[in-house]
Motif scaffolding. Structure first.
Motif, PDB file in Angstrom:
ATOM      1  N   LEU A   1       0.875  -1.169   0.000  1.00  0.00           N
ATOM      2  CA  LEU A   1       0.000   0.000   0.000  1.00  0.00           C
ATOM      3  C   LEU A   1       0.910   1.215   0.000  1.00  0.00           C
ATOM      4  CD1 LEU A   1      -2.045  -2.171   0.854  1.00  0.00           C
ATOM      5  CD2 LEU A   1      -3.012  -0.514   2.429  1.00  0.00           C
ATOM      6  N   THR A   2       0.856   2.005  -1.071  1.00  0.00           N
ATOM      7  CA  THR A   2       1.765   3.139  -1.235  1.00  0.00           C
ATOM      8  C   THR A   2       0.994   4.364  -1.702  1.00  0.00           C
ATOM      9  OG1 THR A   2       2.232   2.603  -3.545  1.00  0.00           O
ATOM     10  CG2 THR A   2       3.671   1.585  -1.893  1.00  0.00           C
ATOM     11  N   GLY A   3       1.734   5.443  -1.878  1.00  0.00           N
ATOM     12  CA  GLY A   3       1.162   6.674  -2.417  1.00  0.00           C
ATOM     13  C   GLY A   3       0.972   7.722  -1.350  1.00  0.00           C
ATOM     14  N   ASP A   4      -0.101   8.485  -1.480  1.00  0.00           N
ATOM     15  CA  ASP A   4      -0.398   9.582  -0.571  1.00  0.00           C
ATOM     16  C   ASP A   4      -1.027   9.047   0.709  1.00  0.00           C
ATOM     17  OD1 ASP A   4       0.604  11.469  -2.370  1.00  0.00           O
ATOM     18  OD2 ASP A   4      -1.315  11.643  -3.396  1.00  0.00           O
TER      19      ASP A   4
ATOM     20  N   PRO B   1       2.265   4.062   4.824  1.00  0.00           N
ATOM     21  CA  PRO B   1       2.365   3.004   3.808  1.00  0.00           C
ATOM     22  C   PRO B   1       2.734   1.691   4.498  1.00  0.00           C
ATOM     23  CG  PRO B   1       3.843   4.841   3.304  1.00  0.00           C
ATOM     24  CD  PRO B   1       3.245   5.109   4.641  1.00  0.00           C
TER      25      PRO B   1
ATOM     26  N   HIS C   1      -4.764  -4.327 -14.161  1.00  0.00           N
ATOM     27  CA  HIS C   1      -4.928  -3.100 -13.393  1.00  0.00           C
ATOM     28  C   HIS C   1      -6.396  -2.704 -13.331  1.00  0.00           C
ATOM     29  CE1 HIS C   1      -0.621  -2.188 -13.679  1.00  0.00           C
ATOM     30  NE2 HIS C   1      -0.708  -2.524 -14.943  1.00  0.00           N
TER      31      HIS C   1
ATOM     32  N   ALA D   1      -0.041  -4.602  -5.525  1.00  0.00           N
ATOM     33  CA  ALA D   1       0.155  -3.193  -5.185  1.00  0.00           C
ATOM     34  C   ALA D   1      -1.170  -2.442  -5.227  1.00  0.00           C
ATOM     35  CB  ALA D   1       1.136  -2.547  -6.162  1.00  0.00           C
TER      36      ALA D   1
ATOM     37  N   ARG E   1      -2.057   1.673  -4.910  1.00  0.00           N
ATOM     38  CA  ARG E   1      -1.506   3.028  -4.790  1.00  0.00           C
ATOM     39  C   ARG E   1      -2.642   4.029  -4.670  1.00  0.00           C
ATOM     40  NH1 ARG E   1       2.784   5.953  -4.987  1.00  0.00           N
ATOM     41  NH2 ARG E   1       2.758   8.032  -5.874  1.00  0.00           N
TER      42      ARG E   1
ATOM     43  N   ASP F   1      -3.595   7.947  -4.786  1.00  0.00           N
ATOM     44  CA  ASP F   1      -3.008   9.155  -5.358  1.00  0.00           C
ATOM     45  C   ASP F   1      -4.020  10.288  -5.362  1.00  0.00           C
ATOM     46  OD1 ASP F   1      -1.722  11.116  -6.904  1.00  0.00           O
ATOM     47  OD2 ASP F   1      -0.686   9.585  -8.084  1.00  0.00           O
TER      48      ASP F   1
END
Length: 156
Positions: free
Chosen positions: A16-19, A23, A93, A145, A147, A149
């Motif tokens: 779990l990434t991003g803004d 994370p 995706h 993943a 993300r 954003d």
């Protein structure tokens, strides 16, 4: 007996990434610690026709909320500019909007399924399940993943 590192390597992880304030990397056993929601889903698969499955797992909204999306609390409706990109192990995706999963707006019951038809997904990784979708195209298998954003809208 299996070596502990070999056994750990067989458990898929989701980044779990991003803004996000926090994370994190999660496994299916991690997802099992969340409240489990169940869904019976029928969807049309382009290659194999109608599919019927039972899924269980936490809500995507709950898991992402815990990771601390970087909403601006001083801006009304700031969360509406956030998108969620989900990627599977096979490269598939899907993109969702935060508004879709937010209980104040779309309230879509989107699962990070930890099991399918009562079989755990530890090695394959969780699945994205959108129980309202008629077509299975956004059902992502083996998620690797996610993300978040918030940079998709003009900032004033």
């Amino acid at each position: 007996m299996c070596h502990p590192l070999a056994a750990a390597a067989q458990v898929a992880e989701v980044a779990l990434t991003g803004d996000l304030a926090r994370p994190v990397r999660l496994t299916v056993p991690d997802l099992l610690a969340w409240p489990q929601h169940r869904a019976r889903v029928s969807f049309e698969c382009a290659t194999s026709g109608i599919r019927h499955h039972r899924f269980a797992g936490p809500l995507l909204y709950d898991v992402l909320s815990d990771a601390g999306p970087a909403f601006d609390p001083t801006r009304r409706k700031d969360r509406m500019r956030f998108l969620i990109a989900v990627t599977g192990a096979d490269g598939h995706h899907a993109v969702l909007s935060w508004a879709e999963i937010d209980p104040d707006f779309g309230r879509a019951s989107v699962l990070l399924a930890a099991s399918i038809d009562d079989a755990p997904l530890d090695r394959a990784g969780p699945q994205l399940v959108l129980e309202r979708d008629r077509c299975g195209a956004r059902h992502i298998s083996g998620i690797r993943a996610i993300r978040v954003d918030g940079g998709y809208a003009a900032r004033t």
